[in-house]
Design an enzyme around this catalytic site. Sequence first.
Site, PDB file in Angstrom:
ATOM      1  CE  LYS A 221      -4.488  -1.714   0.844  1.00  0.00           C
ATOM      2  NZ  LYS A 221      -5.587  -2.047   1.741  1.00  0.00           N
ATOM      3  NE  ARG A 255      -7.769  -8.094  -0.349  1.00  0.00           N
ATOM      4  CZ  ARG A 255      -7.191  -7.369  -1.306  1.00  0.00           C
ATOM      5  NH1 ARG A 255      -6.143  -6.625  -1.034  1.00  0.00           N
ATOM      6  NH2 ARG A 255      -7.672  -7.400  -2.532  1.00  0.00           N
TER       7      ARG A 255
HETATM    8  C1  7PM Z   1      -5.404   0.277  -5.304  1.00  0.00           C
HETATM    9  C2  7PM Z   1      -5.690   0.585  -3.985  1.00  0.00           C
HETATM   10  C3  7PM Z   1      -5.413  -1.008  -5.731  1.00  0.00           C
HETATM   11  C4  7PM Z   1      -6.005  -0.398  -3.109  1.00  0.00           C
HETATM   12  C5  7PM Z   1      -5.704  -2.014  -4.849  1.00  0.00           C
HETATM   13  C6  7PM Z   1      -6.014  -1.706  -3.538  1.00  0.00           C
HETATM   14  C7  7PM Z   1      -8.309  -4.375   0.934  1.00  0.00           C
HETATM   15  C8  7PM Z   1      -9.325  -5.139   0.376  1.00  0.00           C
HETATM   16  C9  7PM Z   1      -8.260  -4.067  -1.171  1.00  0.00           C
HETATM   17  C10 7PM Z   1      -8.137  -4.377   2.355  1.00  0.00           C
HETATM   18  C11 7PM Z   1      -9.992  -5.898   2.437  1.00  0.00           C
HETATM   19  C12 7PM Z   1      -5.238  -3.824  -2.634  1.00  0.00           C
HETATM   20  C13 7PM Z   1      -6.281  -2.752  -2.549  1.00  0.00           C
HETATM   21  N1  7PM Z   1      -7.651  -3.728  -0.040  1.00  0.00           N
HETATM   22  N2  7PM Z   1     -10.168  -5.894   1.112  1.00  0.00           N
HETATM   23  N3  7PM Z   1      -9.288  -4.919  -0.941  1.00  0.00           N
HETATM   24  N4  7PM Z   1      -9.018  -5.157   3.051  1.00  0.00           N
HETATM   25  N5  7PM Z   1     -10.810  -6.635   3.210  1.00  0.00           N
HETATM   26  O1  7PM Z   1      -4.181  -3.607  -2.002  1.00  0.00           O
HETATM   27  O2  7PM Z   1      -7.287  -3.704   2.948  1.00  0.00           O
HETATM   28  O3  7PM Z   1      -5.412  -4.818  -3.317  1.00  0.00           O
HETATM   29  S1  7PM Z   1      -7.868  -3.460  -2.741  1.00  0.00           S
END
Ligand code: 7PM
Length: 279
Positions: A221, A255
């Site tokens: 992140k 995750r």
């Molecule tokens: C851009 C920003 C692309 C953020 C992808 C992401 C989470 C999630 C995501 C989380 C849960 C990623 C994120 N992040 N579901 N889905 N918790 N429960 O890093 O922190 O894939 S998308």
Amino acid sequence: MLVDCAGKPLDLSRPAVMGVLNLTPDSFSSDGLAHDLDAACARALAMQAAGAAVIDIGGESTRPGATPISVVEELDRVLPVIQYLAPQLRIPISIDSRQPQVMRAAVVAGAGLINDIAALRMPGALAVAAELAVPVVLMHMQGEPGTMQESPHYDNVVAEVESFLVGRVAACEQAGISRQRLLLDPGFGFGKSVAHNIELLRGLPRLARLGLPLLVGLSRKSLIGAVTRAPVTQRLGGSIALALLAVQRGACMLRVHDVEATVQALAMFEAVEGGTHDC
Ligand code: 7PM
């Protein structure tokens, strides 16, 4: 604690890893899997072999600034993969979606867990989750994916995330979803500044005291980029550090994109801290 995910067991007595299988063409972690069923499935099997406890499958990009896609498009992305993979995996698949229609179709196709970044706030989502009777991850998000990073604001981020999650647990119980089926997630990066994310990580023990299993997503992140200046493809060290810091503060599921490295880090954490850690 063993949680039943539509017939597949999920062991939450020790820290578990949820491997990300991103089927969005534009995501920072898609790795070109969006148009290649075989590659996506091979990746999922490799994550299982590396020690993942769950495979999280999503078709909607929640990247800040992303344009929303239709339910049909989301279904087209995730259903073939779930149908093909579910019979081959011994671990459950989670469906990363806010849309009740997608949740239902995914569980019918073999998913065993719902991962909802909107915490079942879409119209009809509570009822569908109640009916499907699978575990649900309730995540906190301030705002909407398209605009959430523009000006996140909190007086007290930990208290506000906590009270939001407590409210969603109550809404779930009211809709007939028992607490036993719920996991909570503070939603790192979802309407949070770098300072908010760090405050939230420090305050994780307070959320853990709610008594429900905590999932965290910190892998790759932007917080890591903000601190280290590392581009998204080079954030493994930061991701591992944050994973262990979160487990130390009460997280029981991580995750992540990099399953093998995270599983190895967790094994060392447990070798040192084992027994003292209550998940
Ligand atoms: C851009 C920003 C692309 C953020 C992808 C992401 C989470 C999630 C995501 C989380 C849960 C990623 C994120 N992040 N579901 N889905 N918790 N429960 O890093 O922190 O894939 S998308």
